[in-house]
Design an enzyme around this catalytic site. Structure first.
Site, short mmCIF file in Angstrom:
data_model
loop_
_atom_site.label_atom_id
_atom_site.label_comp_id
_atom_site.label_asym_id
_atom_site.label_seq_id
_atom_site.Cartn_x
_atom_site.Cartn_y
_atom_site.Cartn_z
N HIS A 175 13.17 4.84 5.20
CA HIS A 175 14.58 5.00 4.82
C HIS A 175 14.96 6.47 4.68
CE1 HIS A 175 13.32 4.88 0.44
NE2 HIS A 175 14.37 5.65 0.29
N SER A 181 11.49 9.19 -3.28
CA SER A 181 11.14 8.41 -2.11
C SER A 181 10.35 9.26 -1.14
CB SER A 181 12.40 7.91 -1.42
OG SER A 181 12.80 6.72 -2.02
N ASP A 230 7.51 0.99 4.39
CA ASP A 230 8.55 2.02 4.34
C ASP A 230 7.99 3.43 4.61
OD1 ASP A 230 10.90 3.37 3.93
OD2 ASP A 230 11.38 2.39 2.03
N1 ARG Z 1 16.18 1.51 -3.34
C1 ARG Z 1 15.58 2.58 -2.58
C2 ARG Z 1 16.23 3.91 -2.96
O1 ARG Z 1 16.94 3.98 -3.90
C3 ARG Z 1 15.57 2.33 -1.12
C4 ARG Z 1 16.88 2.28 -0.43
C5 ARG Z 1 16.81 2.07 1.04
N2 ARG Z 1 16.59 0.69 1.41
C6 ARG Z 1 17.58 -0.25 1.55
N3 ARG Z 1 17.24 -1.47 1.88
N4 ARG Z 1 18.85 0.02 1.38
O2 ARG Z 1 16.50 4.80 -2.20
N1 ASP Z 2 14.47 4.58 -3.47
C1 ASP Z 2 14.62 5.82 -4.21
C2 ASP Z 2 14.70 7.02 -3.28
O1 ASP Z 2 15.10 6.91 -2.16
C3 ASP Z 2 13.53 5.98 -5.21
C4 ASP Z 2 13.93 5.42 -6.53
O2 ASP Z 2 15.11 5.50 -6.89
O3 ASP Z 2 13.03 4.97 -7.24
O4 ASP Z 2 14.47 8.15 -3.67
#
Ligand code: ARG
Ligand code: ASP
Length: 709
Positions: A84, A644, A220
């Protein structure tokens, strides 16, 4: 009774604080944590992690792009980060013939690695405490305004002097909300190339449904390489990869770039966030996502067009729901209040602590007054900006400035640029969605915001359209040039400066101007004033907490909020109990992917190749000792957005995986950390290597890594 209640809460709060898992530590000061880290199982030293005298792990961790972390895993600058995090680049390199998002991408030779112009990586080379220099000439008598001016002057001078002597990029960063300052020396790399990425049904497996959720099965990761002077970069350090995997209770640490946390807010602010702002944001986004879903489910083309928009809105939406629930379930506000009682009691002991009591009291007034502006901003960004046509019409603003004296080349260039923007916009635009969003959001906006404090256009809907939002939206979408690709292109092709009026009178443009104009004149100036006040109060309250906590709770060590600088956090591997009668294990396997498989749902498709490898149990040396392929695991590391892609490392500092998310139940960790539910999610490095090696056959990458069997 009240007192007893508070004592219980305080002890609850600080039993939590005693737990070692909380904290994002400044690498240059890590020696203070070394004994605790070693007691928890770490076998290396703080100096192995961060040193400016010899190569150390810090030389292998970078801020990747604008907001992720990456780590170097070979002596040729090979870099791992999340899928991502690389997503935009994978998308940019994709064409109809080569759809790398869907198919994956593997550079089988170095020549095939794809340049990513604009992508940068930043590596910390040195950081020095310059608090005294930045706060030089500031006394107890200095007013807030004077202070801001002096701080800025001192910082500007420091940066200027140091920059003249350094090849690195020099900045000064504020820690503890302006109570501590560090001079930072960063090396910037601007030749980063794309090396590999799994298909999205691996790299984004589970999609938005599984996002923020444990148990998780997302591969990921994506692979890049740093080049310097046109050649693969030779780093001072690269991580050794461990194939040993993790067990419950193992020590781990995460080294990366957390973006923002707010752990030291007063109760009144947490309450405003969690109980006033977030519920509105969640409600508005639920309505938008419902509309997106309705159309996306019906049509594969629309699903793709709105995939990225859906992910953007959905990420915060889901997280904030978790924050609201977490704060509620774990009595976040009550814990803050209990702490404030203790803080008041401490202040009472000395007369000169009255500045802190005053600051804490003042918060109540300031936040109460600020709420009106905070909500106006929230409706602007969440409801106003959700209407794509309004936003799009704003890009034509520069054309309204054009007149007969504008040089032809300048105008031509502008028109070309606008045509390109328009093509990009319409490619992913579906008007029925936007119309429905417009109706829903304008109704919500109008109903929630007071008549005398909202954009004029909302009053006009009431006046000219008798409150009939549908009629107004029909009028805008039927009449606006920008609602139609054909009309827009025709308009641009034949544009003459005398036609600028057509833009200023366009109903979509008028709406946009009304919304943004209201914000710029009525909301922003006041908001800025309140934010400045709040920041000053927070600085003073933080200073008080920095004195009070070591005195009253000597076991507790303070750490500064995340501020986009390199940090170390550590905790142990382990599952948890998110709620009554539910227990989560600490790792997931490929079996779980097969259980979740659904060929009819895009995010749960499993490719034939993965099936083959699974059926043959062809995992090679990447299998766990239990014989299965481990996919992801959770641990008690205090991470946030920006972390991330961060390396998660074992007791010996060897790479175990890539951090990529948190568990939904613990997303409140940006405001209040509770070790019993705040867990970080990482993809197991063995799954990553299995995919590179067995799935993609890109063995040249495996060969350049240092792997510890
Ligand atoms: N929750 C994660 C973060 O805050 C991953 C986001 C990307 N993935 C998604 N399915 N939108 O960045
Ligand atoms: N998914 C988040 C990021 O992209 C990580 C988190 O918020 O724990 O940095």
């Amino acid at each position: 009774m009240k007192k007893l209640f508070l004592t219980i809460l305080t002890s609850l709060l600080f039993s939590g604080m005693l737990r070692a898992d909380e904290g994002m530590w400044i690498p240059a000061l890590l020696h203070k944590n070394e004994a605790e880290m070693q007691a928890m199982g770490m076998k290396i030293t703080a100096d192995d992690i961060y040193s400016i005298n010899h190569s150390s792990m810090k030389d292998a961790v970078v801020l990747f792009g604008g907001g992720c972390t990456g780590e170097i895993v070979s002596d040729q600058g090979l870099l791992l980060t999340n899928h991502h995090c690389g997503f935009d680049w994978i998308q940019k390199h994709s064409t109809v013939e080569h759809d790398y998002l869907t198919e994956g991408f593997w550079a089988m030779t170095m020549d095939e690695e794809l340049p990513c112009p604009g992508l940068k990586a930043k590596m910390l080379r040195n950081m020095v405490d310059v608090t005294e220099k930045v706060l030089f000439n500031i006394t107890d008598e200095t007013t807030d305004e004077e202070r801001a001016k002096i701080v800025k002057e001192n910082i500007d001078k420091l940066v200027k002097d140091q920059q003249a002597m350094s090849d690195y990029k020099v900045t000064v960063e504020s820690f503890y909300l302006g109570n501590q300052y560090f001079l930072m020396f960063n090396e910037i790399f601007d030749d980063i190339r794309m090396v590999g990425a799994p298909p999205s049904n691996i790299g984004k497996f589970g999609g938005d449904t599984d996002n923020w959720v444990w148990p998780r099965h997302t591969g990921d990761f994506s692979i890049f390489r740093i080049y310097k002077d046109g050649k693969p970069y030779k780093p001072d350090y690269h991580f050794t990869i461990s194939l040993k995997g993790v067990e419950e209770g193992d020590f781990t640490f995460v080294f990366g770039y957390p973006a923002r946390t707010n752990e030291y807010l007063p109760a009144v602010a947490v309450n405003q966030e969690a109980n006033v702002v977030y519920p509105v944001v969640v409600d508005l986004r639920t309505q938008i996502l419902d509309i997106y879903n309705k159309y996306q489910e019906k049509d594969a083309k629309i699903r793709l067009q709105y995939a990225s928009k859906h992910a953007d809105i959905g990420n915060g939406w889901k997280k904030w729901m978790g924050v609201i629930e977490g704060i509620h379930n774990f009595k976040g506000i009550e814990k803050k209040q209990a702490f404030e009682e203790a803080f008041y009691a401490w202040c009472q002991k000395q007369r000169n602590r009255v500045i802190y009591t005053r600051a804490l009291r003042e918060f109540d007034n300031v936040y109460a007054e600020f709420e009106k502006y905070r909500m106006a901003t929230t409706y602007l960004t969440e409801a106003g900006f959700a209407i794509e046509l309004f936003n799009f019409s704003s890009v034509f603003d520069p054309l309204t400035e054009v007149d007969k004296d504008t040089p032809k080349e300048e105008l031509d260039a502008l028109i070309e640029e606008l045509k390109a923007t328009a093509a990009g916009f319409y490619k992913d635009y579906y008007m029925p969605i936007d119309k429905e969003v417009a109706v829903t959001m304008l109704k919500a906006y109008r109903d929630a915001q007071p008549k005398d404090f909202r954009p004029e256009i909302l009053n006009e809907i009431d006046k000219k359209f008798k409150g009939n939002v549908e009629a107004y939206v029909d009028y805008v979408f039927n009449r606006s040039i920008f609602a139609s690709e054909e009309k827009t292109n025709k308009f641009l092709d034949g544009f003459k400066p005398s036609q600028a009026k057509k833009i200023t009178k366009d109903p979509a443009f008028v709406a946009y101007k009304s919304i943004i104009g209201f914000y710029l004149t009525e909301v922003y100036p006041k908001s800025a004033e309140y934010n400045a006040k709040i920041n000053n109060l927070r600085r003073v309250y933080m200073e008080g907490q920095m004195k009070m906590i070591p005195e009253v709770y000597p076991e507790k060590r303070l750490y500064p909020d995340a501020n986009f600088t390199l940090r170390v956090t550590y905790g142990k591997v382990g599952g948890f109990k998110p709620k009554d009668a539910v227990t989560y294990g600490y790792f997931t396997t490929l079996d779980g992917i097969m259980q979740k498989e659904n060929p009819n749902i895009y995010d749960y498709v499993v490719t034939d190749r993965l099936h083959e490898l699974y059926d043959a149990k062809d995992y090679g040396r990447y299998a766990d000792k239990d014989g299965t392929m481990h996919v992801a695991f959770i641990a008690g590391n205090h991470t946030t957005g920006g972390n991330s892609g961060s390396p998660i490392l074992n007791a010996e500092g060897k790479l175990l995986g890539l951090n990529f998310d948190r568990t939904w139940e613990g997303t409140m960790s940006d405001l209040i950390y509770d070790p019993s539910i705040c867990k970080n999610i990482s993809v197991d490095i063995r799954y990553v290597l299995f995919l590179i090696d067995k799935y993609a056959g890109c063995t040249r990458l495996i060969d350049e890594m240092t792997i510890d069997e």
